[in-house]
Design an enzyme around this catalytic site. Structure first.
Site, short mmCIF file in Angstrom:
data_model
loop_
_atom_site.label_atom_id
_atom_site.label_comp_id
_atom_site.label_asym_id
_atom_site.label_seq_id
_atom_site.Cartn_x
_atom_site.Cartn_y
_atom_site.Cartn_z
CB CYS A 189 -1.04 -0.10 1.17
SG CYS A 189 0.07 -0.07 2.71
CB THR A 190 4.42 1.99 0.52
OG1 THR A 190 4.61 1.03 1.42
CG2 THR A 190 5.27 3.24 0.79
#
Length: 370
Positions: free
Chosen positions: A108-109
Protein backbone atom coordinates in the site's frame (compact mmCIF):
# COMPACT_ATOMS: atom_id res chain seq x y z
CA UNK A 1 9.10 -25.26 6.94
CA UNK A 2 7.06 -28.23 5.78
CA UNK A 3 7.36 -29.71 2.32
CA UNK A 4 4.58 -29.94 -0.24
CA UNK A 5 4.22 -33.65 0.52
CA UNK A 6 3.76 -32.96 4.24
CA UNK A 7 1.20 -30.24 3.56
CA UNK A 8 -0.82 -32.54 1.29
CA UNK A 9 -0.84 -35.14 4.05
CA UNK A 10 -2.00 -32.57 6.62
CA UNK A 11 -5.08 -31.79 4.50
CA UNK A 12 -6.65 -35.11 5.45
CA UNK A 13 -9.11 -35.13 8.32
CA UNK A 14 -10.27 -31.52 7.89
CA UNK A 15 -13.93 -32.23 7.16
CA UNK A 16 -15.06 -29.37 9.44
CA UNK A 17 -13.23 -26.80 7.32
CA UNK A 18 -15.50 -24.85 4.97
CA UNK A 19 -13.04 -22.30 3.58
CA UNK A 20 -9.39 -22.76 2.62
CA UNK A 21 -7.29 -19.61 2.25
CA UNK A 22 -4.25 -18.68 0.16
CA UNK A 23 -2.62 -15.63 1.76
CA UNK A 24 -0.55 -13.47 -0.56
CA UNK A 25 1.55 -10.69 1.03
CA UNK A 26 1.13 -12.70 4.23
CA UNK A 27 3.73 -10.74 6.25
CA UNK A 28 4.34 -12.11 9.73
CA UNK A 29 0.82 -13.57 9.83
CA UNK A 30 -1.79 -11.11 11.11
CA UNK A 31 -4.50 -12.06 8.62
CA UNK A 32 -3.67 -15.75 8.86
CA UNK A 33 -3.89 -15.70 12.66
CA UNK A 34 -7.36 -14.19 12.43
CA UNK A 35 -8.40 -16.81 9.89
CA UNK A 36 -7.14 -19.66 12.07
CA UNK A 37 -9.16 -18.33 15.03
CA UNK A 38 -12.46 -18.24 13.10
CA UNK A 39 -15.17 -20.53 14.53
CA UNK A 40 -18.60 -21.66 13.33
CA UNK A 41 -20.85 -23.22 15.97
CA UNK A 42 -17.78 -23.53 18.17
CA UNK A 43 -15.77 -25.44 15.58
CA UNK A 44 -12.81 -24.35 13.51
CA UNK A 45 -14.07 -23.60 10.01
CA UNK A 46 -11.25 -21.88 8.05
CA UNK A 47 -7.72 -23.03 7.24
CA UNK A 48 -4.74 -21.24 5.69
CA UNK A 49 -2.93 -23.55 3.29
CA UNK A 50 -0.51 -21.37 1.27
CA UNK A 51 1.39 -18.22 2.24
CA UNK A 52 3.58 -15.96 0.11
CA UNK A 53 5.91 -13.12 1.09
CA UNK A 54 9.23 -11.92 -0.27
CA UNK A 55 10.71 -11.25 3.19
CA UNK A 56 12.53 -14.19 4.80
CA UNK A 57 12.08 -13.02 8.39
CA UNK A 58 8.37 -12.48 7.89
CA UNK A 59 7.95 -16.00 6.52
CA UNK A 60 9.98 -17.51 9.39
CA UNK A 61 7.67 -15.77 11.86
CA UNK A 62 4.60 -16.84 9.89
CA UNK A 63 5.77 -20.45 9.73
CA UNK A 64 6.29 -20.53 13.51
CA UNK A 65 2.64 -19.57 14.02
CA UNK A 66 1.00 -21.32 11.05
CA UNK A 67 3.16 -24.45 10.51
CA UNK A 68 0.56 -26.47 8.55
CA UNK A 69 0.77 -24.24 5.48
CA UNK A 70 3.08 -24.19 2.48
CA UNK A 71 5.35 -21.14 2.72
CA UNK A 72 7.06 -19.32 -0.13
CA UNK A 73 9.82 -16.73 0.27
CA UNK A 74 9.10 -15.23 -3.11
CA UNK A 75 7.75 -12.21 -4.97
CA UNK A 76 4.15 -12.88 -6.04
CA UNK A 77 5.08 -11.64 -9.53
CA UNK A 78 7.61 -14.43 -10.09
CA UNK A 79 6.26 -17.31 -7.98
CA UNK A 80 5.82 -20.60 -9.86
CA UNK A 81 2.22 -21.61 -9.17
CA UNK A 82 2.18 -25.37 -9.74
CA UNK A 83 2.60 -26.26 -5.99
CA UNK A 84 -0.38 -24.07 -5.09
CA UNK A 85 -2.37 -25.64 -7.92
CA UNK A 86 -1.57 -29.12 -6.61
CA UNK A 87 -2.81 -28.18 -3.13
CA UNK A 88 -6.03 -26.63 -4.44
CA UNK A 89 -6.76 -29.68 -6.62
CA UNK A 90 -6.21 -31.98 -3.63
CA UNK A 91 -8.55 -29.88 -1.48
CA UNK A 92 -11.31 -30.05 -4.08
CA UNK A 93 -10.74 -33.78 -4.46
CA UNK A 94 -11.06 -34.39 -0.69
CA UNK A 95 -13.83 -31.87 -0.03
CA UNK A 96 -15.89 -31.12 -3.16
CA UNK A 97 -18.24 -28.71 -1.38
CA UNK A 98 -15.68 -26.45 0.32
CA UNK A 99 -14.67 -23.02 -0.92
CA UNK A 100 -11.25 -21.55 -1.68
CA UNK A 101 -10.39 -17.90 -1.08
CA UNK A 102 -7.48 -15.90 -2.44
CA UNK A 103 -6.57 -13.07 -0.06
CA UNK A 104 -4.20 -10.27 -1.04
CA UNK A 105 -3.13 -7.48 1.31
CA UNK A 106 -1.60 -5.56 -1.56
CA UNK A 107 1.44 -3.37 -0.91
CA UNK A 108 0.00 0.00 0.00
CA UNK A 109 2.97 2.37 0.37
CA UNK A 110 2.67 3.84 -3.10
CA UNK A 111 -1.06 4.45 -2.75
CA UNK A 112 -1.12 5.76 0.81
CA UNK A 113 -1.43 9.46 1.57
CA UNK A 114 1.35 8.86 4.10
CA UNK A 115 3.66 8.90 1.08
CA UNK A 116 3.08 12.65 0.93
CA UNK A 117 4.68 14.49 -1.98
CA UNK A 118 7.36 11.86 -2.55
CA UNK A 119 7.42 10.12 -5.96
CA UNK A 120 5.28 6.98 -6.16
CA UNK A 121 6.67 3.68 -7.49
CA UNK A 122 4.64 2.91 -10.62
CA UNK A 123 5.60 -0.77 -10.62
CA UNK A 124 4.46 -1.24 -7.02
CA UNK A 125 1.09 0.25 -7.90
CA UNK A 126 0.51 -2.51 -10.49
CA UNK A 127 0.77 -5.48 -8.09
CA UNK A 128 -2.99 -6.03 -8.33
CA UNK A 129 -2.54 -6.77 -12.04
CA UNK A 130 -0.46 -9.84 -11.14
CA UNK A 131 -3.42 -11.49 -9.42
CA UNK A 132 -4.91 -12.54 -12.74
CA UNK A 133 -2.57 -15.49 -13.21
CA UNK A 134 -3.53 -16.70 -9.70
CA UNK A 135 -7.19 -16.45 -10.66
CA UNK A 136 -6.50 -18.44 -13.84
CA UNK A 137 -4.75 -21.24 -11.93
CA UNK A 138 -6.74 -21.38 -8.68
CA UNK A 139 -10.22 -20.31 -9.83
CA UNK A 140 -11.06 -19.16 -6.28
CA UNK A 141 -14.61 -18.93 -5.00
CA UNK A 142 -13.72 -15.69 -3.23
CA UNK A 143 -11.07 -13.04 -3.74
CA UNK A 144 -10.53 -10.64 -0.86
CA UNK A 145 -8.46 -7.47 -1.18
CA UNK A 146 -7.20 -5.30 1.68
CA UNK A 147 -5.47 -1.96 1.17
CA UNK A 148 -5.52 1.70 2.14
CA UNK A 149 -8.53 3.76 1.06
CA UNK A 150 -6.41 5.51 -1.57
CA UNK A 151 -6.25 2.23 -3.51
CA UNK A 152 -9.52 3.37 -5.10
CA UNK A 153 -7.71 6.41 -6.50
CA UNK A 154 -5.31 4.24 -8.54
CA UNK A 155 -4.66 6.01 -11.81
CA UNK A 156 -1.87 7.10 -14.13
CA UNK A 157 1.17 9.07 -12.95
CA UNK A 158 3.22 11.78 -14.60
CA UNK A 159 6.93 11.56 -15.47
CA UNK A 160 7.84 12.71 -11.94
CA UNK A 161 6.03 9.84 -10.27
CA UNK A 162 3.10 11.99 -9.11
CA UNK A 163 -0.52 10.82 -9.55
CA UNK A 164 -2.45 12.70 -12.23
CA UNK A 165 -5.49 14.13 -10.45
CA UNK A 166 -7.81 14.08 -13.47
CA UNK A 167 -7.02 10.37 -13.95
CA UNK A 168 -7.86 9.50 -10.35
CA UNK A 169 -9.46 6.05 -10.02
CA UNK A 170 -9.37 5.12 -13.71
CA UNK A 171 -7.04 2.14 -13.36
CA UNK A 172 -8.83 0.94 -10.22
CA UNK A 173 -12.17 0.88 -12.00
CA UNK A 174 -10.63 -0.87 -14.98
CA UNK A 175 -9.05 -3.51 -12.73
CA UNK A 176 -12.35 -4.18 -10.93
CA UNK A 177 -14.12 -4.61 -14.26
CA UNK A 178 -11.46 -7.06 -15.46
CA UNK A 179 -11.75 -9.22 -12.33
CA UNK A 180 -15.55 -9.23 -12.60
CA UNK A 181 -15.21 -10.60 -16.15
CA UNK A 182 -14.19 -13.92 -14.57
CA UNK A 183 -17.76 -14.20 -13.27
CA UNK A 184 -17.50 -12.45 -9.93
CA UNK A 185 -19.78 -10.05 -8.13
CA UNK A 186 -18.01 -7.29 -6.22
CA UNK A 187 -18.60 -5.13 -3.16
CA UNK A 188 -16.29 -3.06 -0.99
CA UNK A 189 -16.29 -1.21 2.32
CA UNK A 190 -14.00 1.18 4.19
CA UNK A 191 -13.78 -0.33 7.68
CA UNK A 192 -12.41 1.35 10.79
CA UNK A 193 -10.75 -1.08 13.21
CA UNK A 194 -11.99 0.95 16.20
CA UNK A 195 -15.58 0.16 15.16
CA UNK A 196 -14.84 -3.51 15.89
CA UNK A 197 -13.22 -3.17 19.31
CA UNK A 198 -9.60 -2.49 18.35
CA UNK A 199 -7.49 0.14 20.12
CA UNK A 200 -6.63 1.91 16.87
CA UNK A 201 -8.55 3.98 14.32
CA UNK A 202 -6.86 2.20 11.43
CA UNK A 203 -9.11 2.55 8.36
CA UNK A 204 -8.73 0.18 5.44
CA UNK A 205 -10.38 -0.69 2.13
CA UNK A 206 -11.79 -4.23 1.96
CA UNK A 207 -12.99 -5.53 -1.37
CA UNK A 208 -14.67 -8.91 -1.88
CA UNK A 209 -15.18 -10.68 -5.20
CA UNK A 210 -17.55 -13.66 -5.00
CA UNK A 211 -18.49 -16.12 -7.68
CA UNK A 212 -22.09 -15.80 -8.85
CA UNK A 213 -24.54 -17.17 -6.30
CA UNK A 214 -22.23 -16.80 -3.29
CA UNK A 215 -23.05 -14.25 -0.58
CA UNK A 216 -20.92 -11.21 0.21
CA UNK A 217 -21.15 -10.26 3.89
CA UNK A 218 -19.28 -7.59 5.84
CA UNK A 219 -19.18 -7.57 9.66
CA UNK A 220 -21.51 -5.30 11.60
CA UNK A 221 -19.74 -2.73 13.82
CA UNK A 222 -19.80 -3.30 17.57
CA UNK A 223 -18.43 0.11 18.61
CA UNK A 224 -18.61 3.76 17.54
CA UNK A 225 -17.14 7.05 18.68
CA UNK A 226 -19.03 8.15 21.76
CA UNK A 227 -21.19 5.02 21.77
CA UNK A 228 -24.83 4.77 20.75
CA UNK A 229 -27.91 3.18 22.22
CA UNK A 230 -31.43 3.57 20.88
CA UNK A 231 -34.38 1.43 19.80
CA UNK A 232 -32.47 -0.08 16.91
CA UNK A 233 -28.78 0.13 17.83
CA UNK A 234 -26.51 -0.63 20.74
CA UNK A 235 -22.88 0.21 20.12
CA UNK A 236 -20.14 0.46 22.73
CA UNK A 237 -17.80 3.43 22.91
CA UNK A 238 -14.50 3.19 21.11
CA UNK A 239 -11.92 1.55 23.37
CA UNK A 240 -9.41 4.04 24.85
CA UNK A 241 -5.78 3.24 24.03
CA UNK A 242 -4.81 4.04 27.63
CA UNK A 243 -6.18 0.60 28.58
CA UNK A 244 -3.23 -1.07 26.87
CA UNK A 245 -0.47 1.46 27.67
CA UNK A 246 1.90 0.92 30.60
CA UNK A 247 2.55 4.40 31.92
CA UNK A 248 4.82 3.05 34.65
CA UNK A 249 7.37 1.84 32.08
CA UNK A 250 9.16 4.96 30.82
CA UNK A 251 12.12 2.97 29.44
CA UNK A 252 14.23 4.38 26.61
CA UNK A 253 13.29 4.62 22.96
CA UNK A 254 14.91 1.96 20.78
CA UNK A 255 14.44 4.15 17.72
CA UNK A 256 16.35 7.31 18.53
CA UNK A 257 19.31 8.65 20.47
CA UNK A 258 19.61 12.19 19.11
CA UNK A 259 17.65 15.06 20.70
CA UNK A 260 14.12 15.75 19.54
CA UNK A 261 13.75 18.12 16.62
CA UNK A 262 12.26 21.58 16.99
CA UNK A 263 9.15 20.55 15.05
CA UNK A 264 8.63 17.57 17.37
CA UNK A 265 8.84 19.86 20.37
CA UNK A 266 6.21 22.09 18.78
CA UNK A 267 3.94 19.08 18.45
CA UNK A 268 4.49 18.21 22.08
CA UNK A 269 3.65 21.80 22.99
CA UNK A 270 0.42 21.50 20.97
CA UNK A 271 -0.41 18.38 22.95
CA UNK A 272 0.27 20.15 26.22
CA UNK A 273 -2.10 22.95 25.30
CA UNK A 274 -4.82 20.57 24.09
CA UNK A 275 -4.67 17.89 26.78
CA UNK A 276 -2.69 18.95 29.84
CA UNK A 277 -4.37 22.34 29.93
CA UNK A 278 -7.61 20.42 29.58
CA UNK A 279 -6.95 18.32 32.65
CA UNK A 280 -5.29 15.23 31.10
CA UNK A 281 -1.92 13.86 32.22
CA UNK A 282 -0.85 12.06 29.03
CA UNK A 283 -1.33 12.13 25.26
CA UNK A 284 0.13 10.67 22.06
CA UNK A 285 2.76 12.37 19.91
CA UNK A 286 3.52 11.61 16.23
CA UNK A 287 6.94 12.47 14.84
CA UNK A 288 7.21 14.12 11.42
CA UNK A 289 3.48 14.42 10.91
CA UNK A 290 1.36 17.36 9.80
CA UNK A 291 -2.07 17.66 8.21
CA UNK A 292 -2.65 19.26 4.82
CA UNK A 293 -3.01 22.66 6.46
CA UNK A 294 0.47 22.33 7.97
CA UNK A 295 -0.86 21.93 11.49
CA UNK A 296 -0.44 19.14 14.01
CA UNK A 297 -3.31 17.58 15.94
CA UNK A 298 -2.22 15.62 19.01
CA UNK A 299 -4.15 12.43 19.84
CA UNK A 300 -5.65 11.62 23.23
CA UNK A 301 -5.39 8.36 25.15
CA UNK A 302 -9.13 8.20 25.84
CA UNK A 303 -9.76 7.14 22.24
CA UNK A 304 -8.18 4.50 19.96
CA UNK A 305 -4.69 5.41 18.78
CA UNK A 306 -3.98 6.40 15.16
CA UNK A 307 -2.44 3.88 12.76
CA UNK A 308 0.87 2.52 14.04
CA UNK A 309 3.04 2.43 10.92
CA UNK A 310 6.47 0.93 10.35
CA UNK A 311 7.99 4.41 10.40
CA UNK A 312 8.14 4.44 14.22
CA UNK A 313 6.58 7.89 14.50
CA UNK A 314 4.26 7.32 17.45
CA UNK A 315 5.09 7.85 21.13
CA UNK A 316 3.43 8.48 24.47
CA UNK A 317 3.92 11.78 26.25
CA UNK A 318 3.28 11.80 29.99
CA UNK A 319 3.70 15.13 31.72
CA UNK A 320 5.46 15.58 35.08
CA UNK A 321 6.58 18.81 36.71
CA UNK A 322 6.24 20.68 39.97
CA UNK A 323 4.11 23.78 39.99
CA UNK A 324 4.06 26.41 42.69
CA UNK A 325 0.65 27.91 43.09
CA UNK A 326 1.99 30.73 45.22
CA UNK A 327 5.11 32.94 45.33
CA UNK A 328 7.48 34.01 42.63
CA UNK A 329 7.00 35.35 39.13
CA UNK A 330 5.52 33.25 36.32
CA UNK A 331 8.89 32.10 34.96
CA UNK A 332 9.78 30.33 38.20
CA UNK A 333 6.48 28.72 39.14
CA UNK A 334 7.03 25.49 37.13
CA UNK A 335 10.04 23.30 37.93
CA UNK A 336 11.16 20.12 36.15
CA UNK A 337 11.19 16.92 38.21
CA UNK A 338 14.72 16.37 36.88
CA UNK A 339 15.87 19.28 39.02
CA UNK A 340 15.77 19.91 42.81
CA UNK A 341 12.32 20.79 44.04
CA UNK A 342 13.41 23.88 45.90
CA UNK A 343 12.28 24.76 49.38
CA UNK A 344 9.13 22.92 50.38
CA UNK A 345 6.88 25.38 52.20
CA UNK A 346 3.35 25.09 53.39
CA UNK A 347 2.26 26.90 50.26
CA UNK A 348 3.81 24.52 47.66
CA UNK A 349 1.31 22.28 45.90
CA UNK A 350 3.12 20.08 43.35
CA UNK A 351 1.25 18.87 40.32
CA UNK A 352 2.45 15.64 38.83
CA UNK A 353 3.15 15.05 35.25
CA UNK A 354 6.54 13.06 32.74
CA UNK A 355 7.72 14.21 29.47
CA UNK A 356 10.89 15.51 27.96
CA UNK A 357 9.17 18.79 27.30
CA UNK A 358 7.55 21.01 29.87
CA UNK A 359 6.53 24.58 29.41
CA UNK A 360 7.28 27.71 31.33
CA UNK A 361 4.68 30.11 30.03
CA UNK A 362 5.22 29.01 26.47
CA UNK A 363 8.98 28.42 26.58
CA UNK A 364 10.27 24.89 26.09
CA UNK A 365 13.15 22.87 27.45
CA UNK A 366 13.81 19.13 27.25
CA UNK A 367 13.92 16.92 30.28
CA UNK A 368 13.07 13.32 31.11
CA UNK A 369 12.00 10.67 28.62
CA UNK A 370 9.52 10.53 25.76
Amino acid sequence: MKSLKEILKSLEGLSDIELFVIDLFCGAGGLSEGVEEARLNGKRCVKVVCCVNHDKNAILSHDANIPDALHFIEDIRTLELSPINIIVERIRQLYPDVMVMLHASLECTNFSKAKGDQPHDADSRTLAEHLFRYIDVIDPDYIQIENVEEFMSWGDMDKNGKPISMDKGRLYQKWVRNVKKYGYNFEHRILNAADYGAYTTRKRFFGIFAQKGLPIVFPEPTHCKGGRQDMFTKLEKWKPVKEVLDFSDESTSIFREKPLAEKTLERIYAGLIKFVAGGKDAFLIKYNSMNKAGKYQASGIDEPCPVVSTQNRLGVAQVCFLSKQFSGHLESKNVSVEEPAGVITYGLKPLGCSLDCVTRTGKRFTRGIL
